[in-house]
Design a protein around this motif. Structure first.
Motif, PDB file in Angstrom:
ATOM      1  N   THR A 123      19.175  20.587  -2.220  1.00 45.88           N
ATOM      2  CA  THR A 123      18.314  21.228  -2.088  1.00 45.88           C
ATOM      3  C   THR A 123      19.086  22.272  -1.086  1.00 45.88           C
ATOM      4  OG1 THR A 123      16.470  19.847  -2.848  1.00 45.88           O
ATOM      5  CG2 THR A 123      16.550  21.909  -1.847  1.00 45.88           C
ATOM      6  N   PHE A 124      19.538  21.880   0.096  1.00 46.90           N
ATOM      7  CA  PHE A 124      20.334  22.360   0.880  1.00 46.90           C
ATOM      8  C   PHE A 124      21.179  23.543   0.761  1.00 46.90           C
ATOM      9  CE2 PHE A 124      23.445  22.850   4.925  1.00 46.90           C
ATOM     10  CZ  PHE A 124      22.555  22.951   5.718  1.00 46.90           C
ATOM     11  N   ILE A 125      21.894  23.316  -0.081  1.00 46.08           N
ATOM     12  CA  ILE A 125      23.198  24.277  -0.738  1.00 46.08           C
ATOM     13  C   ILE A 125      22.385  25.207  -1.108  1.00 46.08           C
ATOM     14  CG2 ILE A 125      24.980  24.600  -2.830  1.00 46.08           C
ATOM     15  CD1 ILE A 125      25.442  21.311  -1.925  1.00 46.08           C
ATOM     16  N   LYS A 163      29.304  26.545   6.069  1.00 45.91           N
ATOM     17  CA  LYS A 163      30.476  25.739   5.396  1.00 45.91           C
ATOM     18  C   LYS A 163      30.716  24.467   6.469  1.00 45.91           C
ATOM     19  CE  LYS A 163      30.749  27.831   1.966  1.00 45.91           C
ATOM     20  NZ  LYS A 163      29.601  27.496   0.018  1.00 45.91           N
ATOM     21  N   ARG A 164      30.972  24.266   7.484  1.00 47.14           N
ATOM     22  CA  ARG A 164      31.315  22.971   8.287  1.00 47.14           C
ATOM     23  C   ARG A 164      30.457  22.150   8.412  1.00 47.14           C
ATOM     24  NH1 ARG A 164      34.759  26.163  13.148  1.00 47.14           N
ATOM     25  NH2 ARG A 164      36.501  25.969  12.418  1.00 47.14           N
ATOM     26  N   LYS A 165      29.170  22.783   8.535  1.00 47.35           N
ATOM     27  CA  LYS A 165      27.807  22.227   8.318  1.00 47.35           C
ATOM     28  C   LYS A 165      27.346  21.107   7.201  1.00 47.35           C
ATOM     29  CE  LYS A 165      24.649  25.212  10.155  1.00 47.35           C
ATOM     30  NZ  LYS A 165      23.274  25.654   9.922  1.00 47.35           N
ATOM     31  N   LEU A 166      27.804  22.311   6.407  1.00 48.02           N
ATOM     32  CA  LEU A 166      27.600  21.358   4.590  1.00 48.02           C
ATOM     33  C   LEU A 166      28.651  20.910   4.565  1.00 48.02           C
ATOM     34  CD1 LEU A 166      25.977  21.732   2.035  1.00 48.02           C
ATOM     35  CD2 LEU A 166      28.145  23.267   1.453  1.00 48.02           C
ATOM     36  N   GLU A 167      29.507  20.489   4.842  1.00 45.66           N
ATOM     37  CA  GLU A 167      30.490  19.230   5.018  1.00 45.66           C
ATOM     38  C   GLU A 167      30.527  18.324   5.791  1.00 45.66           C
ATOM     39  OE1 GLU A 167      35.693  19.473   5.663  1.00 45.66           O
ATOM     40  OE2 GLU A 167      34.272  19.731   7.200  1.00 45.66           O
ATOM     41  N   ALA A 168      29.961  18.382   6.801  1.00 51.65           N
ATOM     42  CA  ALA A 168      29.372  16.490   7.613  1.00 51.65           C
ATOM     43  C   ALA A 168      28.238  17.158   6.809  1.00 51.65           C
ATOM     44  CB  ALA A 168      28.736  17.979   9.681  1.00 51.65           C
TER      45      ALA A 168
END
Length: 267
Positions: A13-15, A148-153
Motif C-alpha cells: 500500500t505504501f508503494i 526509494k531509500r525509505k522504501l528499501e529500508a
C-alpha cells in the motif's frame, strides 16, 4: 505469521501511495528555497535549503598574431584558476593555423578565467556563454532517491521478520529492483553535480598565414601532385597492357602469317 502478512500488505500500500504522490510532491517544491524533508524525518531537516544549481559553459573563437604567446597566456590562466585541459588539438589548412582547447574549470572561477583569457583580444569571432539552471532537476532526483531509500529500508525490515522461503525470495527480488533504481539515480545525481561543480570552456584561436606563403605552398603542392598523377597514369597504362597480353600475342601471330603470305604472292 499473520503479523508478517499484514506488514507486507502495508508495504505494498505504501508503494502505490508513494508512486502517486511522488510527482505531485516534487512539482510543489519551490526552486529558490526547497526543503528536503519527509514526515518521518526530524523537524530540524525541514530547514535545509538547496542552493541554486547552475551549469556554466562557454565557447570563444578569436584571431591571434602569435599562437604560442596566446597559448602561454591561457596556460597561466589555467594554473591560476585551478583548471585542467581535457582536449588539445591543432590543424593547418590553406589560409590558417588553428588550435582548439577544451578546459574544465571550477565553477566559482568561471568568470575570472574568462576575464583572464580575454585580455589582449581585439574582438571575438564567436563568444557564447550559457548558464543552465538545473535546480529543479536536482531536487527531483534527490526527492525520488530519498523515496526509494525509505522504501528499501521498509523492505529490509520485513525481510528480517519473514520466515517462509517464498516470502523471503519475493522480498529480496523487490529489494534488488529498488537497489538498481537507487544506484541509477545516484549516478545521475553525481553526473549532475559534476557538471555543476566544474564548468566547460571551449577555446578556438587561429593565425592567418601570409598570402605569399600560401602561394608557395600551393605551387609546390601542384608540382608534386602532377608528378604523382603522371606516375599513376603510366602505371595504369602498363597494367592495362598486361591484362590484354593474350590479344597482343594473337595479333602478332596473325600479322606474321599475313605478311608471310603476301611475300609468297609477290614471288
Amino acid at each position: 505469521m499473520r503479523q508478517i502478512f499484514f506488514i507486507f500488505l502495508a508495504v505494498l500500500t505504501f508503494i502505490s501511495c508513494e508512486k502517486r504522490s511522488e510527482d505531485a510532491a516534487v512539482a510543489d517544491m519551490s526552486i529558490s528555497a526547497v526543503k528536503l524533508s519527509s514526515p518521518s524525518q526530524p523537524a530540524e531537516d525541514k530547514n535545509i535549503v538547496i542552493p541554486q544549481k547552475i551549469i556554466k559553459e562557454a565557447f570563444l573563437k578569436f584571431e591571434t598574431n602569435d599562437l604560442e604567446e596566446t597559448y602561454n597566456q591561457i596556460k597561466t590562466a589555467i594554473a591560476t584558476n585551478k583548471a585542467s585541459i581535457q582536449n588539445d588539438s591543432q590543424e593547418k589548412d590553406y589560409g590558417t593555423i588553428t588550435r582548439r582547447l577544451t578546459i574544465r574549470i571550477p565553477s566559482q572561477n568561471f568568470d575570472a578565467f574568462l576575464e583572464s583569457i580575454s585580455k589582449g583580444v581585439s574582438y571575438f569571432d564567436e563568444k557564447n556563454i550559457s548558464a543552465q539552471n538545473v535546480t529543479e532537476e536536482y531536487i527531483d532526483l534527490n526527492s525520488r532517491l530519498n523515496t526509494k531509500r525509505k522504501l528499501e529500508a521498509r523492505y529490509i525490515e520485513i525481510l528480517q521478520k519473514a520466515s517462509k522461503i517464498s516470502e523471503i525470495l519475493e522480498i529480496e527480488k523487490q529489494i534488488s529492483a529498488i537497489r538498481e533504481e537507487i544506484e541509477a539515480k545516484e549516478g545521475q545525481l553525481k553526473y549532475l553535480e559534476s557538471r555543476v561543480s566544474e564548468s566547460t570552456v571551449s577555446i578556438e584561436f587561429y593565425k592567418t598565414i601570409a598570402q605569399k606563403e600560401g602561394v608557395k605552398i600551393s605551387y609546390g603542392s601542384k608540382i608534386w601532385n602532377a608528378i604523382q598523377s603522371g606516375f599513376f597514369s603510366l602505371s595504369d597504362f602498363l597494367l592495362s597492357l598486361i591484362s590484354v597480353w593474350p590479344f597482343i600475342v594473337l595479333f602478332c601471330v596473325l600479322a606474321y602469317f599475313i605478311r608471310k603470305r603476301f611475300k609468297r604472292k609477290k614471288i
